[in-house]
Design a protein around this motif. Structure first.
Motif, PDB file in Angstrom:
ATOM      1  N   THR A   2      67.663  66.733  88.791  1.00 41.15           N
ATOM      2  CA  THR A   2      66.572  67.273  88.357  1.00 41.15           C
ATOM      3  C   THR A   2      65.458  66.411  87.855  1.00 41.15           C
ATOM      4  N   GLU A   3      64.133  67.075  87.358  1.00 42.74           N
ATOM      5  CA  GLU A   3      63.216  66.353  87.175  1.00 42.74           C
ATOM      6  C   GLU A   3      63.425  65.244  86.114  1.00 42.74           C
ATOM      7  N   LYS A   4      64.554  65.281  85.499  1.00 40.57           N
ATOM      8  CA  LYS A   4      64.914  64.329  84.213  1.00 40.57           C
ATOM      9  C   LYS A   4      65.911  63.357  84.651  1.00 40.57           C
ATOM     10  N   GLU A   5      65.747  63.372  86.187  1.00 42.59           N
ATOM     11  CA  GLU A   5      66.774  62.147  86.727  1.00 42.59           C
ATOM     12  C   GLU A   5      65.778  61.192  87.397  1.00 42.59           C
ATOM     13  N   ILE A   6      66.398  59.925  87.449  1.00 43.37           N
ATOM     14  CA  ILE A   6      65.876  59.142  88.607  1.00 43.37           C
ATOM     15  C   ILE A   6      66.908  58.229  89.176  1.00 43.37           C
ATOM     16  N   SER A   7      66.487  57.762  90.275  1.00 44.52           N
ATOM     17  CA  SER A   7      67.381  56.552  90.756  1.00 44.52           C
ATOM     18  C   SER A   7      66.738  55.307  90.456  1.00 44.52           C
ATOM     19  N   VAL A   8      67.815  54.277  90.296  1.00 47.73           N
ATOM     20  CA  VAL A   8      67.214  52.961  90.408  1.00 47.73           C
ATOM     21  C   VAL A   8      67.740  51.661  91.093  1.00 47.73           C
ATOM     22  N   TYR A   9      66.729  51.162  91.734  1.00 44.69           N
ATOM     23  CA  TYR A   9      67.142  49.868  92.527  1.00 44.69           C
ATOM     24  C   TYR A   9      66.852  48.754  91.881  1.00 44.69           C
ATOM     25  N   ILE A  10      67.765  47.830  91.932  1.00 46.71           N
ATOM     26  CA  ILE A  10      67.414  46.552  91.391  1.00 46.71           C
ATOM     27  C   ILE A  10      67.729  45.264  92.509  1.00 46.71           C
ATOM     28  N   HIS A  11      66.644  44.516  92.631  1.00 51.48           N
ATOM     29  CA  HIS A  11      66.623  43.600  93.791  1.00 51.48           C
ATOM     30  C   HIS A  11      67.182  42.278  93.347  1.00 51.48           C
ATOM     31  N   ILE A  12      68.249  41.564  93.979  1.00 52.94           N
ATOM     32  CA  ILE A  12      68.550  40.142  93.841  1.00 52.94           C
ATOM     33  C   ILE A  12      68.057  39.373  95.064  1.00 52.94           C
ATOM     34  N   TYR A 245      77.176  58.062 108.296  1.00 52.90           N
ATOM     35  CA  TYR A 245      78.350  58.969 108.584  1.00 52.90           C
ATOM     36  C   TYR A 245      79.359  58.878 107.383  1.00 52.90           C
ATOM     37  N   THR A 246      79.926  59.961 107.180  1.00 50.57           N
ATOM     38  CA  THR A 246      80.711  59.752 105.919  1.00 50.57           C
ATOM     39  C   THR A 246      81.997  60.823 105.853  1.00 50.57           C
ATOM     40  N   LYS A 247      82.978  60.491 105.405  1.00 49.67           N
ATOM     41  CA  LYS A 247      84.058  61.608 104.986  1.00 49.67           C
ATOM     42  C   LYS A 247      83.975  61.941 103.539  1.00 49.67           C
ATOM     43  N   GLY A 248      82.990  63.036 103.228  1.00 49.29           N
ATOM     44  CA  GLY A 248      82.848  63.366 102.077  1.00 49.29           C
ATOM     45  C   GLY A 248      82.312  62.512 101.059  1.00 49.29           C
ATOM     46  N   GLN A 249      81.625  61.357 101.246  1.00 47.51           N
ATOM     47  CA  GLN A 249      81.191  60.317 100.438  1.00 47.51           C
ATOM     48  C   GLN A 249      79.930  60.016 100.542  1.00 47.51           C
ATOM     49  N   HIS A 250      79.155  61.267 100.654  1.00 43.96           N
ATOM     50  CA  HIS A 250      77.416  60.686 100.977  1.00 43.96           C
ATOM     51  C   HIS A 250      76.826  59.720  99.866  1.00 43.96           C
ATOM     52  N   CYS A 251      76.062  59.128 100.253  1.00 37.71           N
ATOM     53  CA  CYS A 251      75.507  58.012  99.202  1.00 37.71           C
ATOM     54  C   CYS A 251      74.290  58.839  98.381  1.00 37.71           C
ATOM     55  N   ARG A 252      74.685  59.253  97.212  1.00 33.76           N
ATOM     56  CA  ARG A 252      73.566  59.995  96.488  1.00 33.76           C
ATOM     57  C   ARG A 252      72.077  59.181  96.389  1.00 33.76           C
ATOM     58  N   HIS A 253      72.432  57.723  96.122  1.00 37.55           N
ATOM     59  CA  HIS A 253      71.220  56.964  95.913  1.00 37.55           C
ATOM     60  C   HIS A 253      70.309  57.146  97.240  1.00 37.55           C
ATOM     61  N   ASN A 254      70.808  57.003  98.358  1.00 36.11           N
ATOM     62  CA  ASN A 254      70.013  56.875  99.469  1.00 36.11           C
ATOM     63  C   ASN A 254      69.464  58.472  99.652  1.00 36.11           C
ATOM     64  N   LEU A 255      70.204  59.423  99.326  1.00 37.24           N
ATOM     65  CA  LEU A 255      69.662  60.792  99.300  1.00 37.24           C
ATOM     66  C   LEU A 255      68.229  60.910  98.465  1.00 37.24           C
ATOM     67  N   THR A 256      68.242  60.296  97.460  1.00 38.52           N
ATOM     68  CA  THR A 256      67.007  60.274  96.724  1.00 38.52           C
ATOM     69  C   THR A 256      65.673  59.930  97.434  1.00 38.52           C
ATOM     70  N   TYR A 257      65.963  58.707  98.408  1.00 42.13           N
ATOM     71  CA  TYR A 257      64.773  58.478  99.235  1.00 42.13           C
ATOM     72  C   TYR A 257      64.521  59.558 100.201  1.00 42.13           C
ATOM     73  N   TRP A 258      65.617  59.882 100.767  1.00 44.92           N
ATOM     74  CA  TRP A 258      65.491  60.860 101.918  1.00 44.92           C
ATOM     75  C   TRP A 258      64.897  62.457 101.586  1.00 44.92           C
ATOM     76  N   LYS A 259      65.134  62.584 100.163  1.00 49.99           N
ATOM     77  CA  LYS A 259      64.590  63.893  99.693  1.00 49.99           C
ATOM     78  C   LYS A 259      63.187  63.572  99.016  1.00 49.99           C
ATOM     79  N   ASN A 260      62.929  62.352  99.194  1.00 49.03           N
ATOM     80  CA  ASN A 260      61.380  62.166  98.594  1.00 49.03           C
ATOM     81  C   ASN A 260      61.206  62.403  97.130  1.00 49.03           C
ATOM     82  N   LEU A 261      62.303  61.847  96.434  1.00 51.97           N
ATOM     83  CA  LEU A 261      62.415  62.022  94.801  1.00 51.97           C
ATOM     84  C   LEU A 261      62.119  60.559  94.465  1.00 51.97           C
ATOM     85  N   PRO A 262      61.736  60.783  92.994  1.00 63.70           N
ATOM     86  CA  PRO A 262      61.280  59.418  92.402  1.00 63.70           C
ATOM     87  C   PRO A 262      62.336  58.399  92.202  1.00 63.70           C
ATOM     88  N   TYR A 263      61.919  57.157  92.237  1.00 67.84           N
ATOM     89  CA  TYR A 263      62.929  56.107  92.212  1.00 67.84           C
ATOM     90  C   TYR A 263      62.222  54.976  91.327  1.00 67.84           C
TER      91      TYR A 263
END
Lengths: 382, 598
Positions: A2-12, A245-263
């Motif tokens: 939702t609009e009240k959610e965000i993904s966070v990436y932390i770089h090392i 490719y996945t068997k039922g374990q889609h990466c939700r974090h990456n989906l944020t990027y591909w759905k052009n949502l905020p991070y």
């Protein structure tokens, strides 16, 4: 999300050593411009600043991804500090929490710290299972360590992803198939397969330019791309994104990027997409440390995304997904029909059979998959 | 001012031999400009001229000089363009003078262009004052330069003045020589007016301004004048001289140099070489030597963005106001859409116009390969002049094709004779003559097809002689040649804008080279693209651009999005500059590729 959610990436930005092909912002531990302790202090500050901002807006973190570099290049206690800062300052909402791990840097202590903190997904940089090529690429592990790392992670985390590279110097399609077979044999339920991109300025670029290293030609690259699909699909992997490719374990974090949502991107050189702005943190360690010592976010670049650009990005990122772009999602977001906004482009690409529009989605055809850049470029106005 | 105290002169020099610097010094020495507030090389005013170090448009300036005899003299310095494309303009400015300074670089010696202009000056009966310049350079060889003067031009080396324009040495000697050696103008005030137009320029407020030399008679403001070639009449609104700014004088009389403003709307009313006379008491005959400048080289200009067509027309019209030699008419190409077929005096003229359109008018253009004008006799008897290979009639309908030939003068150091002769042979040249100018330099005369010269002849000449050979040429006329049209087919479709006309013997080689070049230039697309060269229906060369198979970047996460977008933007921008021909996208440079094959 939702609009009240965000993904966070932390770089090392640390690695045991630089791989030959790497053009990421990362330093070998022995010659980094700041010791991890100093960096983590600033990073913690940045996590705090973002956490405070998100909380004030009542935005929760739904996915969290710690990447690099090599997060597991940090010592167990350093890693633990970063994880603790996330727990303490970020408004986490039972997130999908991924840490990138590299075989050869993984210890039981580090795994324990991660599990304890709530990390629930590991992404392992296996890349290849040919010992010689691993050496040539400058990877710091051998095939046995890769398998070992996978097994350990599988036992520790609910979800594990494996990165595999294609189009490597000297790699034959049969070699790639062998690697895929092995990884499938381990029981990996998420596999990302990337073609090697030789970026300018990397040691590999120089070697290739000087003809000292030969890359597979385009035909072989295409064969590897096709082979990956043909090998994994019958084995019940879903091809859900160009490289994933996945068997039922889609990466939700990456989906944020591909759905052009905020991070939010936290750390040296990290990028954020936030309130219709593309932000980039400084890439200079000194500036980064200084900025946070003064309690300022270390943003170095800020680009306002126009509505047109947002629509274009939504299309070109969304087309990466095998499902494609949902017409109704697009209409809901922009109050426009994407078939009208991009009428001429879509018409051309449908004619070329690179796109198809079916069941309420616009997506790449099988023919369009390997030529995706040609398709994406059509949607760019500049 | 008494006619006896007027001197009209110009400066003849090869590029870089120091003409403009000498002109600056003369202006300085006579106080026409003070050294401090003077931009270097005042006479070269166009930005482009400065960049290229050449003079394109003529300029004139009036200098006051008190000579050693104590008398005040009026010196009119008329500048001349320094490029072979503008030979006619040079001849007209020479006709406005009684004398010429012949400037020769002491280190370089006499060049082909200098010689050509000296011959022009001699034809116009000009008094020639040799000036050996750059005498302070380490490589200066004054004695040898003098010897060349004697042997090549037949002027005694003793007459030569030794000058360093850059350092300012010998400038007063030059001024004294102008006064003493150049005769004053001869025409009488009492005769009917004959004023030679030796240049003109367009001013957006006042229309065309004619630069004139009054040969006979006089002219004053308010008078009605007549342009002799067209018979059109105008009323003079302003007369004056160049100081070098335009300064109103109200009248001009025989021997003087100045400008005329008379409500003429563009420079086509004031063509170079034309004669102005009075409407009431007109001269019986125009001054000799007038001819309309005819374009020698044609090419198509097409806006990259079809929406810029009108803007291109406006820009060409504006340039045309000031450049009567430029011609243009609408052209439609199947491949490139709407544009203009433009005519030029030569390749330099073409490049200048192209650059000005892009630089001053902000247009992005696709330029097709230049072509000369072919004379085609059809079997049914009609004669056509074809300036566009796409319009050449079918081979079956052609009785004969003629192409323009030039007489080319090449001066080269002896050691490159072999290489230069080889080049001329390759370019279908007929040997005419060879002469030793001195012990080390040779003058070669060849007859060459103009079409061979306008491509890359000059560059090749320079590279094969390590930059030492120089070239000048004059038009000879039309000659029959075995010419064929080579069509280029891309994906099975003939692309009109890529057709070229060439000699039968080189059709195969050039066809093969061009298809090879196009294979490199045209980006791969999603299907195989055959590229063929054909003469009539016979395919003489073939290449294939293999289909694009894979161009997907597999990785795209947070930080990559901006990078990836930039990459795609770049890809798209490249595409935007391409022309869609059938189903194939062709980059602009493909249309010029024919230029870079030999």
């Amino acid at each position: 999300m939702t609009e009240k959610e965000i993904s966070v990436y932390i770089h090392i930005p640390y690695c045991p050593a630089k791989c030959l092909y790497c053009d990421f912002l990362s330093f070998p531990l022995c010659s980094a411009p700041a010791v991890p302790a100093a960096y983590i202090k600033a990073l913690t500050r940045e996590i705090f600043l973002w956490g405070r901002k998100l909380e004030s807006l009542d935005i929760r973190v739904s996915t969290l991804y710690i990447g690099g570099g090599t997060p597991t290049a940090l010592s167990a206690s350093e890693l633990s500090e970063v994880l603790a800062a996330c727990r303490r300052y970020l408004p986490l909402a039972e997130p999908e929490w991924t840490v990138e791990v590299n075989p050869g840097t993984l210890t039981p202590e580090k795994i324990e710290e991660m599990v304890k903190a709530g990390v629930n997904r590991a992404s392992i940089g296996v890349q290849d299972l040919n010992e010689e090529r691993l050496v040539l690429l400058g990877r710091q592990h051998n095939p046995a360590q890769a398998e070992e790392a996978f097994l350990v992670c599988r036992d520790a985390f609910p979800a594990v992803s494996v990165d595999v590279m294609a189009a490597l110097p000297g790699q034959e399609p049969a070699d790639l198939q062998e690697t895929l077979a092995a990884v499938c044999g381990w029981g990996a339920r998420h596999i990302s397969v990337y073609g090697l991109a030789v970026a300018e300025g990397t040691p590999l670029f120089k070697l290739v330019k000087e003809d000292r290293v030969a890359l597979p030609d385009e035909e072989a690259q295409l064969e590897m791309f096709t082979l990956t699909r043909e090998y994994l699909l019958p084995r019940n992997y879903e091809h859900y994104e160009i490289a994933s490719y996945t068997k039922g374990q889609h990466c939700r974090h990456n989906l944020t990027y591909w759905k052009n949502l905020p991070y939010a991107g936290i750390g040296l050189g990290a990028h954020s997409y936030w309130q219709k702005m593309r932000l980039a943190n400084t890439r200079q360690m000194e500036v980064y440390l200084q900025s946070l010592a003064e309690d300022r976010l270390p943003v170095a670049e800020c680009h306002n995304v126009s509505r047109r650009e947002e629509m274009e990005d939504t299309i070109i990122l969304g087309l990466r997904l095998r499902d494609g772009v949902s017409l109704s999602d697009f209409a809901g977001r922009f109050k426009r029909d994407l078939r009208e906004v991009f009428a001429a482009e879509i018409k051309r690409l449908l004619e070329l059979q690179l796109l198809e529009c079916r069941d309420g989605f616009l997506r790449l055809t099988d023919k369009g998959l390997p030529l995706a850049n040609t398709v994406f470029a059509e949607f760019i106005s500049c | 001012m008494l006619q006896q105290q007027i001197r009209n002169f110009c400066i003849i020099a090869h590029i870089d031999h120091g003409k403009s610097t000498l002109a600056d010094r003369l202006l300085e020495a006579t106080g026409a400009l003070s050294g401090r507030d003077m931009a270097p090389q005042v006479l070269d005013q166009l930005e482009l001229e400065r960049e290229r170090g050449i003079t394109i448009k003529l300029q004139a300036v009036r200098l006051h000089y008190r000579a050693q005899d104590g008398k005040e003299y009026l010196l009119n310095l008329i500048d001349t363009p320094g490029h072979v494309d503008f030979t006619y303009e040079v001849s007209r400015s020479l006709a406005a003078c009684e004398g010429a300074l012949l400037v020769i670089d002491a280190a370089q010696g006499i060049e082909a262009q200098t010689m050509a202009n000296v011959y022009l000056a001699l034809e116009n009966n000009l008094e020639i004052i040799p000036v050996i310049n750059k005498i302070d350079l380490p490589g200066a060889d004054i004695e040898n330069t003098k010897k060349q003067l004697e042997e090549v031009i037949g002027i005694s080396g003793e007459e030569a003045l030794l000058v360093s324009a850059k350092a300012g040495t010998g400038i007063n000697d030059v001024l004294e020589a102008v006064v003493r050696r150049i005769p004053p103008p001869a025409g009488s005030d009492a005769l009917p007016l004959r004023a030679l137009i030796f240049d003109s320029h367009y001013d957006s407020y006042r229309g065309a301004i004619a630069y004139v030399r009054i040969m006979e008679g006089q002219i004053s403001e308010g008078q009605e004048i007549k342009i002799m070639s067209s018979g059109k009449t105008f009323t003079v609104s302003e007369l004056g001289v160049f100081t070098p700014q335009m300064t109103q004088t109200g009248r001009l009389s025989a021997g003087e140099v100045g400008y005329v403003i008379a409500g003429m709307k563009d420079v086509k009313e004031t063509r170079i070489g034309d004669t102005i006379t009075t409407a009431r008491n007109p001269a019986r005959e125009a001054l000799p030597g007038y001819r309309r400048a005819t374009p020698m080289v044609y090419c198509g200009f097409f806006p990259t963005d079809n929406g810029d067509y009108e803007a291109l027309r406006d820009a060409l019209e504006k340039l045309n106001l000031n450049d009567a030699a430029l011609t243009f008419e609408p052209e439609t190409s199947e491949a490139l859409g709407f544009g203009f077929r433009c005519g030029f005096l030569g390749l330099l003229h073409l490049e200048i116009i192209q650059e000005r359109l892009e630089r001053e008018y902000g247009l992005s253009l696709v330029t097709t390969a230049p072509s000369v004008v072919y004379k085609v006799e059809q079997k049914e008897g009609q004669t056509l002049f074809i300036d566009n290979p796409a319009r050449l009639p079918k081979a079956a309908d052609i009785a004969a094709i003629e192409e323009p030939f030039v007489k080319a003068f090449i001066i080269t150091p002896g050691e490159y004779i072999g290489a230069v002769m080889e080049l001329c042979r390759e370019k279908r040249g007929n040997y005419v003559n060879m002469e030793y100018l001195d012990t080390s330099r040779v003058s070669l005369t060849y007859e060459l097809p103009l079409a061979e010269i306008i491509f890359d002849f000059f560059d090749l000449l320079k590279s094969r002689s390590r930059g030492y050979a120089s070239l000048d040429y004059e038009l000879l006329g039309y000659r029959a040649s075995k010419l064929v049209k080579v069509d280029i087919l891309i994906n099975g479709e003939a692309v009109d804008a890529l057709s070229f006309i060439t000699h039968e013997d080189s059709a195969y080689r050039r066809g093969r080279e061009l298809t090879g070049k196009l294979r490199e230039i045209i980006p791969r697309q999603m299907f195989d693209i055959p590229i063929q060269a054909a003469v009539g229906s016979r395919v003489i060369a073939r290449e294939t651009i293999k289909a694009l198979r894979k161009n997907v970047l597999e990785k795209c996460y947070g930080g990559d999005i901006t990078r990836k977008r930039k990459l795609l933007e770049k890809q798209k921008a490249g595409k935007k500059r391409m022309k869609q021909v059938g189903s194939v996208e062709i980059p602009q440079e493909a249309f010029m590729a024919v230029l870079s094959i030999d």
